[in-house]
Design a protein around this motif. Structure first.
Motif, PDB file in Angstrom:
ATOM      1  N   MET A   1       0.887  -1.144  -0.042  1.00  0.00           N
ATOM      2  CA  MET A   1      -0.143  -0.048  -0.141  1.00  0.00           C
ATOM      3  C   MET A   1       0.862   1.285   0.072  1.00  0.00           C
ATOM      4  SD  MET A   1      -3.069   0.821   2.383  1.00  0.00           S
ATOM      5  CE  MET A   1      -2.072   1.420   3.921  1.00  0.00           C
ATOM      6  N   SER A   2       0.587   2.189  -0.872  1.00  0.00           N
ATOM      7  CA  SER A   2       1.403   3.460  -0.916  1.00  0.00           C
ATOM      8  C   SER A   2       0.791   4.427  -0.386  1.00  0.00           C
ATOM      9  CB  SER A   2       1.805   3.900  -2.397  1.00  0.00           C
ATOM     10  OG  SER A   2       0.370   4.175  -3.179  1.00  0.00           O
ATOM     11  N   ASN A   3       1.486   5.600  -0.248  1.00  0.00           N
ATOM     12  CA  ASN A   3       0.983   6.718   0.393  1.00  0.00           C
ATOM     13  C   ASN A   3      -0.450   7.334  -0.374  1.00  0.00           C
ATOM     14  OD1 ASN A   3       2.697   6.793   2.417  1.00  0.00           O
ATOM     15  ND2 ASN A   3       4.098   8.390   1.420  1.00  0.00           N
ATOM     16  N   ASN A   4      -0.369   6.982  -1.477  1.00  0.00           N
ATOM     17  CA  ASN A   4      -1.567   7.404  -2.239  1.00  0.00           C
ATOM     18  C   ASN A   4      -3.039   6.989  -1.799  1.00  0.00           C
ATOM     19  OD1 ASN A   4       0.095   9.355  -3.738  1.00  0.00           O
ATOM     20  ND2 ASN A   4       0.361   7.889  -5.396  1.00  0.00           N
ATOM     21  N   ASP A   5      -2.807   5.561  -1.277  1.00  0.00           N
ATOM     22  CA  ASP A   5      -4.006   4.927  -0.800  1.00  0.00           C
ATOM     23  C   ASP A   5      -4.518   5.248   0.315  1.00  0.00           C
ATOM     24  OD1 ASP A   5      -3.407   3.226  -3.193  1.00  0.00           O
ATOM     25  OD2 ASP A   5      -2.716   1.750  -2.262  1.00  0.00           O
ATOM     26  N   VAL A   6      -3.904   6.012   1.265  1.00  0.00           N
ATOM     27  CA  VAL A   6      -4.390   6.284   2.678  1.00  0.00           C
ATOM     28  C   VAL A   6      -5.489   7.378   2.369  1.00  0.00           C
ATOM     29  CG1 VAL A   6      -2.344   5.394   3.631  1.00  0.00           C
ATOM     30  CG2 VAL A   6      -2.523   7.853   3.019  1.00  0.00           C
ATOM     31  N   ILE A   7      -6.478   7.285   3.567  1.00  0.00           N
ATOM     32  CA  ILE A   7      -7.405   8.368   3.712  1.00  0.00           C
ATOM     33  C   ILE A   7      -7.138   9.120   4.892  1.00  0.00           C
ATOM     34  CG2 ILE A   7      -9.927   8.726   4.074  1.00  0.00           C
ATOM     35  CD1 ILE A   7     -10.214   5.820   2.930  1.00  0.00           C
ATOM     36  N   LYS A   8      -6.893  10.527   4.464  1.00  0.00           N
ATOM     37  CA  LYS A   8      -6.453  11.280   5.737  1.00  0.00           C
ATOM     38  C   LYS A   8      -7.946  12.128   6.087  1.00  0.00           C
ATOM     39  CE  LYS A   8      -1.819  12.303   5.250  1.00  0.00           C
ATOM     40  NZ  LYS A   8      -0.679  13.487   5.126  1.00  0.00           N
ATOM     41  N   THR A   9      -8.032  12.356   7.317  1.00  0.00           N
ATOM     42  CA  THR A   9      -9.394  12.676   7.939  1.00  0.00           C
ATOM     43  C   THR A   9      -8.779  13.495   9.412  1.00  0.00           C
ATOM     44  OG1 THR A   9     -11.681  12.701   8.133  1.00  0.00           O
ATOM     45  CG2 THR A   9     -10.293  10.808   8.960  1.00  0.00           C
TER      46      THR A   9
ATOM     47  N   LEU B   1      -6.275   6.648   7.684  1.00  0.00           N
ATOM     48  CA  LEU B   1      -6.914   5.201   7.668  1.00  0.00           C
ATOM     49  C   LEU B   1      -6.603   4.601   6.248  1.00  0.00           C
ATOM     50  CD1 LEU B   1     -10.631   6.833   8.265  1.00  0.00           C
ATOM     51  CD2 LEU B   1      -8.825   5.490   9.884  1.00  0.00           C
ATOM     52  N   SER B   2      -6.674   3.153   6.522  1.00  0.00           N
ATOM     53  CA  SER B   2      -6.385   2.294   5.415  1.00  0.00           C
ATOM     54  C   SER B   2      -7.940   2.130   4.435  1.00  0.00           C
ATOM     55  CB  SER B   2      -5.947   0.805   5.663  1.00  0.00           C
ATOM     56  OG  SER B   2      -5.926   0.042   4.786  1.00  0.00           O
ATOM     57  N   PRO B   3      -7.943   2.209   3.370  1.00  0.00           N
ATOM     58  CA  PRO B   3      -9.104   1.941   2.752  1.00  0.00           C
ATOM     59  C   PRO B   3      -9.671   0.625   3.079  1.00  0.00           C
ATOM     60  CG  PRO B   3      -7.322   1.734   0.976  1.00  0.00           C
ATOM     61  CD  PRO B   3      -6.980   2.391   2.218  1.00  0.00           C
ATOM     62  N   TYR B   4      -8.903  -0.590   3.295  1.00  0.00           N
ATOM     63  CA  TYR B   4      -9.199  -1.686   3.556  1.00  0.00           C
ATOM     64  C   TYR B   4     -10.028  -1.732   5.089  1.00  0.00           C
ATOM     65  CZ  TYR B   4      -6.506  -2.364  -0.402  1.00  0.00           C
ATOM     66  OH  TYR B   4      -5.762  -2.225  -1.684  1.00  0.00           O
ATOM     67  N   ASP B   5      -9.509  -1.219   5.913  1.00  0.00           N
ATOM     68  CA  ASP B   5     -10.230  -1.293   7.451  1.00  0.00           C
ATOM     69  C   ASP B   5     -10.308  -0.054   8.002  1.00  0.00           C
ATOM     70  OD1 ASP B   5     -11.018  -2.128   9.979  1.00  0.00           O
ATOM     71  OD2 ASP B   5      -8.833  -2.939  10.385  1.00  0.00           O
ATOM     72  N   LEU B   6     -11.454   0.448   7.949  1.00  0.00           N
ATOM     73  CA  LEU B   6     -11.676   1.836   8.360  1.00  0.00           C
ATOM     74  C   LEU B   6     -12.053   1.929   9.991  1.00  0.00           C
ATOM     75  CD1 LEU B   6     -14.057   2.724   5.545  1.00  0.00           C
ATOM     76  CD2 LEU B   6     -11.811   3.605   5.881  1.00  0.00           C
ATOM     77  N   THR B   7     -11.794   1.004  10.608  1.00  0.00           N
ATOM     78  CA  THR B   7     -12.028   0.885  12.041  1.00  0.00           C
ATOM     79  C   THR B   7     -10.668   0.941  12.759  1.00  0.00           C
ATOM     80  OG1 THR B   7     -11.559  -1.443  12.318  1.00  0.00           O
ATOM     81  CG2 THR B   7     -13.886  -0.419  11.961  1.00  0.00           C
TER      82      THR B   7
END
Length: 72
Positions: free
Chosen positions: A1-9, A57-63
């Motif tokens: 997983m690269s830095n482009n895949d993460v969700i920042k919030t 957050l990872s797009p695979y596990d949002l918890t």
């Protein structure tokens, strides 16, 4: 997983869990369990309940997430 895949919030720290983890309430009202990133741990950045933080957050596990920035 690269830095482009993460969700920042942004979120607010609600509770401290033993083991270096935190419960963070993100903008949508969801509760996410997050740990502190390595650079914040090395530089002794303290996080308290009520702080506003930026988490990744990872797009695979949002918890589960990682706290990368503490906004005071």
């Amino acid at each position: 997983m690269s830095n482009n895949d993460v969700i920042k919030t942004k979120g607010k720290v609600v509770d401290i869990i033993p083991g270096g983890k935190f419960k963070v309430e993100v903008n949508g009202g969801h509760i996410v369990e997050a740990h502190v990133s390595g650079k914040m741990r090395v530089n002794n950045i303290r996080i308290l309940p009520g702080d506003t933080v930026v988490i990744e957050l990872s797009p695979y596990d949002l918890t589960h997430g990682r706290i990368v920035y503490n906004e005071k």
